[in-house]
Scaffold this motif. Structure first.
Motif, PDB file in Angstrom:
ATOM      1  N   THR A 112      -6.928  -2.044   2.551  1.00 44.97           N
ATOM      2  CA  THR A 112      -6.327  -0.718   2.479  1.00 44.97           C
ATOM      3  C   THR A 112      -6.873   0.200   3.564  1.00 44.97           C
ATOM      4  N   GLU A 113      -8.211   0.139   3.708  1.00 40.53           N
ATOM      5  CA  GLU A 113      -8.875   0.995   4.685  1.00 40.53           C
ATOM      6  C   GLU A 113      -8.376   0.660   6.100  1.00 40.53           C
TER       7      GLU A 113
ATOM      8  N   LYS B  95       2.104  -4.959   3.450  1.00 41.73           N
ATOM      9  CA  LYS B  95       2.365  -6.033   2.497  1.00 41.73           C
ATOM     10  C   LYS B  95       1.036  -6.467   1.908  1.00 41.73           C
ATOM     11  N   GLU B  96       0.953  -6.570   0.597  1.00 45.02           N
ATOM     12  CA  GLU B  96      -0.294  -6.985  -0.046  1.00 45.02           C
ATOM     13  C   GLU B  96      -0.017  -8.116  -1.030  1.00 45.02           C
TER      14      GLU B  96
ATOM     15  N   GLN C 100       0.827  -1.199   0.000  1.00 50.66           N
ATOM     16  CA  GLN C 100       0.000   0.000   0.000  1.00 50.66           C
ATOM     17  C   GLN C 100       0.862   1.249   0.000  1.00 50.66           C
ATOM     18  N   GLY C 101       0.529   2.166  -0.870  1.00 57.14           N
ATOM     19  CA  GLY C 101       1.282   3.408  -0.965  1.00 57.14           C
ATOM     20  C   GLY C 101       0.381   4.603  -0.772  1.00 57.14           C
ATOM     21  N   MET C 102       0.947   5.765  -0.944  1.00 55.57           N
ATOM     22  CA  MET C 102       0.216   7.011  -0.723  1.00 55.57           C
ATOM     23  C   MET C 102       0.554   7.968  -1.855  1.00 55.57           C
TER      24      MET C 102
ATOM     25  N   SER D 241      -3.869   3.525  -1.749  1.00 55.98           N
ATOM     26  CA  SER D 241      -4.310   2.310  -2.428  1.00 55.98           C
ATOM     27  C   SER D 241      -3.091   1.446  -2.654  1.00 55.98           C
ATOM     28  N   ASP D 242      -3.290   0.288  -3.278  1.00 56.53           N
ATOM     29  CA  ASP D 242      -2.134  -0.522  -3.621  1.00 56.53           C
ATOM     30  C   ASP D 242      -1.244   0.265  -4.582  1.00 56.53           C
ATOM     31  N   ALA D 243       0.063   0.103  -4.411  1.00 55.62           N
ATOM     32  CA  ALA D 243       1.006   0.891  -5.207  1.00 55.62           C
ATOM     33  C   ALA D 243       0.768   0.700  -6.697  1.00 55.62           C
TER      34      ALA D 243
END
Lengths: 363, 466
Positions: free
Chosen positions: A181-182, A250-251, A152-154, A221-223
């Motif tokens: 993510t939430e 980690k996703e 997960q990134g920003m 969200s996911d990168a």
């Protein structure tokens, strides 16, 4: 008088349509082998693992997918599905049934995906689903080989100058509902004591305009998704975007099947892993059909010596998968670079090149 | 020599403006503020429509909006469905017009028969929406499976052919209704398939027709008449069933429908099912039997107290586990069931309002005439009560129609949900969010507005003939 006629007509229509409804149900029950077998499968699965036989009898793999995730699951203008996850549905169909086109796609939202799996509506769920302990333990789901390591990134508009999570104190952060993510967002910001306001959306076609309109300062969200949206926002002439270097979770994403059917789980898992094994062997859709070497491992893999490890898969399953869909690298290259991510240096590279794509030997 | 009335003083535009726009100083002030604002807003909308709007996202995905992921090589089914429904629509319209004419003649009144053109003019919002579709389609290459202009033209021709049903002699007026119902069923089944289970709806239609049509009046015994009718129905049902068994061709079940097609079908089915159910609930709630009354009350209050979206989720998550093992109900069947049950509770309350508004004297008048309770309800109470609540009822139908957009949250791809998948396509990922939304809004509006207009007409006509 008229109203009576109207009523009579309404009632007649009701009867007709009620009958249509039951007719439709009747069709499902009596429909040729397909539906009937699936019905049976639901019973049997709970008894002890006949999903593989049921899928072969129905001659179609019902695959739960995402229909609105750039790069992973997309529906084209002609109504056909494509994407990274969708290709793995095709991999399963090619491995089990010998034909990559024998897939029935069931678009699912994040909220209903596990229910669909538990109730037997779908055979396999390949919908960017993160493998977590809770899901493994409580959702009745068996997570298989991870096909995509995400995190997960920003993302923030570059003009804000924000570069770290701490810069986002008191910010509004856009996030999709019902996702890990939430949860990660709340957990990570809570742990670091950064106050924030989550702005929750049902899907990206609602979230993105809100983000671009400035309703939130950041989008998490996911990168892989952030990369996709960064490139498309900038491509459409929008503001420059900045994706923070920090990955907050980690996703691991991969196929999921229902608990309690090891045979089916193995068939799906080895079909999926065959794409990585082919890549490791240097086999791709162009050359796997014409392999003429004498490496015994490869001969086992492509089944020319009728090697059968007893997985319930045809001996040429790997050849079918790789010729019809491709090896892992081909699948990756077809969908992921287009959303702005490369294989080089990512965990999704093969283990011999420093990535995490490592499969047990096929022998 | 006849005297002519003095001509009214000619009203110039200035007079009109003075009277309507600048009657007083504050009215003038409002005009001065509002007119430029309205002109500016109109300018903005027109500019959006014709200049700045990037309609490619809609144009390229027009078929996706209409039929979603419905298999493209089965598209002929949808086109046949449009044709057959157009035929049914024409027959229904013609029969209805002729029936009204019959009644007007009986009453010695003038009656102008409705026409297809008149109906289209009344439903101008739908015509506008279809024109918009054709406009988008025409700027696309027309190498599609079938030219959309042909589809629309063909539909009009079929409606015109069906409309000729008004020429049927009066004594077989019922045949017109029968044909309408038959073609509605056939139109549905041309998509869902003529498989062996599909005999039931047609059997009901023909059974109902046969029940009334068998010439049994010469027999005195009521039991004999009933038995003869049953035999006749059984014969019809057997014939229909045999035909269906012979044809037995599976189609595309509604769990594979999507897009606008699905939205319309789901709404139509839920509306048609919810109305009689709501009616029964309303009657049950006013019943003198306490058990019946209480059950209806509990049902209505529970359903009305829970949001639709909650019920939809329960339908997906819980219904499947409550049903016996092996019952496979598609997500769409469950969703239609939930929407029907939900709307029925509201309709029950609307109908109850109509029933309560009626004077007690109506019921007593019926009793004084020696009528039994069912005919009093059927011939005196309900016609008045239902006429009174048409606006509220249609309001409920329109809201049900729009509520069908909630289905995308439970992963059913309806009209609005198509937007989401379009914006995941590489070409439209970051563009045209507004355009697709406006297009979907126009689509919903066109149908909702047509429903509203039709209800106004129904209201007027029922009021006139009452």
């Amino acid at each position: 008088m008229k109203i009576i006629k109207l009523l009579a007509a309404m009632t007649a229509l009701m009867l007709i349509l009620a009958a249509c409804t039951s007719d439709d149900d009747g069709a499902t029950a009596t429909d040729d082998d397909g539906a009937a077998d699936t019905t049976e499968a639901v019973d049997l699965v709970q008894g002890g693992g006949e999903r593989l036989a049921a899928v072969i009898a129905a001659d179609v793999v019902v695959c739960g997918v995402n229909d609105g995730l750039p790069g992973f699951g997309v529906v084209g203008a002609d109504g056909t599905y494509s994407g990274f996850d969708v290709d793995f549905c095709r991999v399963v169909a090619a491995g089990v049934l010998g034909d990559a086109d024998k897939v029935e796609y069931k678009p699912l939202t994040a909220d209903v995906r596990f229910t669909a799996l538990q109730s037997g509506d779908i055979d396999v769920l390949i919908r960017n689903t993160t493998w977590t302990a809770t899901r493994d333990g409580q959702e009745g789901a068996t997570f298989l080989f991870t096909v995509f390591y995400d995190g997960q990134g920003m993302m923030v508009p570059a003009s804000t100058g924000f570069t770290t999570l701490e810069d986002l104190a008191d910010a509004n952060i856009c996030v999709l509902s019902g996702t890990t993510t939430e949860l990660n967002l709340t957990a990570v910001f809570g742990a670091r004591g950064i106050p924030f306001t989550g702005v929750v959306f049902e899907d990206n076609s609602l979230l993105q305009p809100a983000y671009e309109a400035g309703q939130c300062e950041a989008w998490t969200s996911d990168a892989s998704q952030l990369a996709a949206f960064k490139s498309s926002i900038e491509g459409a002439g929008g503001e420059d975007q900045f994706i923070m270097a920090e990955i907050i979770s980690k996703e691991p994403l991969g196929p999921v099947v229902s608990d309690g059917d090891t045979e089916w789980a193995q068939a799906v898992e080895w079909s999926v892993m065959a794409t990585v094994q082919a890549w490791e062997f240097g086999l791709d859709s162009g050359n796997i059909g014409s392999y003429s070497g004498d490496n015994p491992n490869i001969l086992n893999f492509i089944g020319t010596d009728n090697f059968d490890p007893g997985l319930g898969l045809p001996s040429d399953f790997a050849v079918q998968i790789v010729t019809q869909v491709g090896n892992y690298k081909e699948i990756f290259d077809a969908h992921i670079p287009a959303i702005g991510l490369s294989l080089e240096g990512s965990p999704n590279n093969i283990w011999t090149d420093g990535g995490l794509m490592y499969v047990p030997p096929y022998r | 020599m006849t005297t002519t009335a003095p001509a009214p003083p000619r009203q110039t535009r200035m007079d009109w403006a003075r009277k309507n726009l600048f009657r007083s100083w504050w009215s003038g002030l409002i005009t001065v503020i509002l007119v430029p604002l309205i002109v500016y807003l109109a300018y903005l909308s027109l500019r959006f429509f014709f200049v700045t709007g990037q309609w490619d996202a809609v144009r390229v995905n027009l078929t996706l909006f209409m039929q979603g992921t419905f298999p493209r090589d089965e598209q002929w089914r949808l086109i046949s469905q449009i044709m057959i429904f157009a035929l049914a629509f024409g027959i229904g319209l013609g029969t209805n017009s002729a029936a009204s004419q019959d009644r007007a003649e009986d009453a010695g009144l003038d009656y102008e028969r409705g026409s297809i053109a008149g109906t289209l003019a009344r439903m101008w919002s739908l015509v506008a929406f279809i024109s918009l579709l054709l406009f988008f389609a025409s700027t696309d290459d027309l190498g599609n499976f079938i030219n959309p202009f042909l589809v629309v033209g063909g539909g009009l021709v079929m409606a015109a052919i069906g409309y000729q049903a008004h020429r049927f002699p009066r004594r077989i007026r019922r045949v017109g209704w029968l044909l309408t119902a038959t073609f509605l069923v056939l139109g549905f089944q041309v998509v869902s398939g003529f498989d062996a289970g599909g005999w039931l709806p047609l059997s009901i239609i023909f059974g109902g027709a046969v029940y009334g049509a068998v010439p049994v009046d010469r027999f005195d015994s009521a039991w004999l008449r009933f038995a003869l009718r049953l035999v006749a129905i059984a014969v019809v049902v057997l014939i229909v069933q045999a035909v269906y068994r012979a044809v037995d061709s599976p189609g595309i079940g509604w769990d594979k429908w999507s897009g606008l097609h699905l939205t319309l079908m789901v709404s139509a089915i839920a509306i048609v099912l919810a109305f009689p159910l709501g009616l029964l609930l309303a009657l049950a709630r006013r019943s003198t039997l306490p058990a019946l009354r209480m059950m209806a009350t509990v049902y209505i209050e529970v359903i009305r107290g829970v949001p639709l979206i909650t019920l939809l989720f329960m339908g997906q998550f819980i219904l499947g586990f409550l049903l016996p093992q092996g019952t496979v109900l598609s997500a769409i069947t469950r969703a239609i069931a939930v929407m029907t049950l939900f709307s029925a509770a509201y309709i029950a309350e609307i109908v109850r309002g109509g029933l309560q508004a009626l004077d007690k004297g109506q019921n007593e008048a019926g009793q004084a005439l020696g009528m039994a309770p069912p005919p009093i309800m059927r011939r005196i109470i309900l016609p008045q009560a239902l006429t009174a609540v048409i606006p509220a009822m249609v309001g409920q139908f329109i809201s049900l129609f729009k509520d069908s957009s909630l289905l995308s949250i439970i992963a059913i791809l309806e009209f609005l949900g198509v937007r989401k998948i379009i914006h995941a396509q590489p070409d439209f990922r970051s563009v045209a969010f507004a355009e697709t939304l406006v297009f979907v809004a126009i689509g919903y509006w066109a149908f909702a507005f047509a429903m509203s207009r039709e209800s106004q007409r129904l209201e007027r006509r029922l009021r006139v003939t009452r």
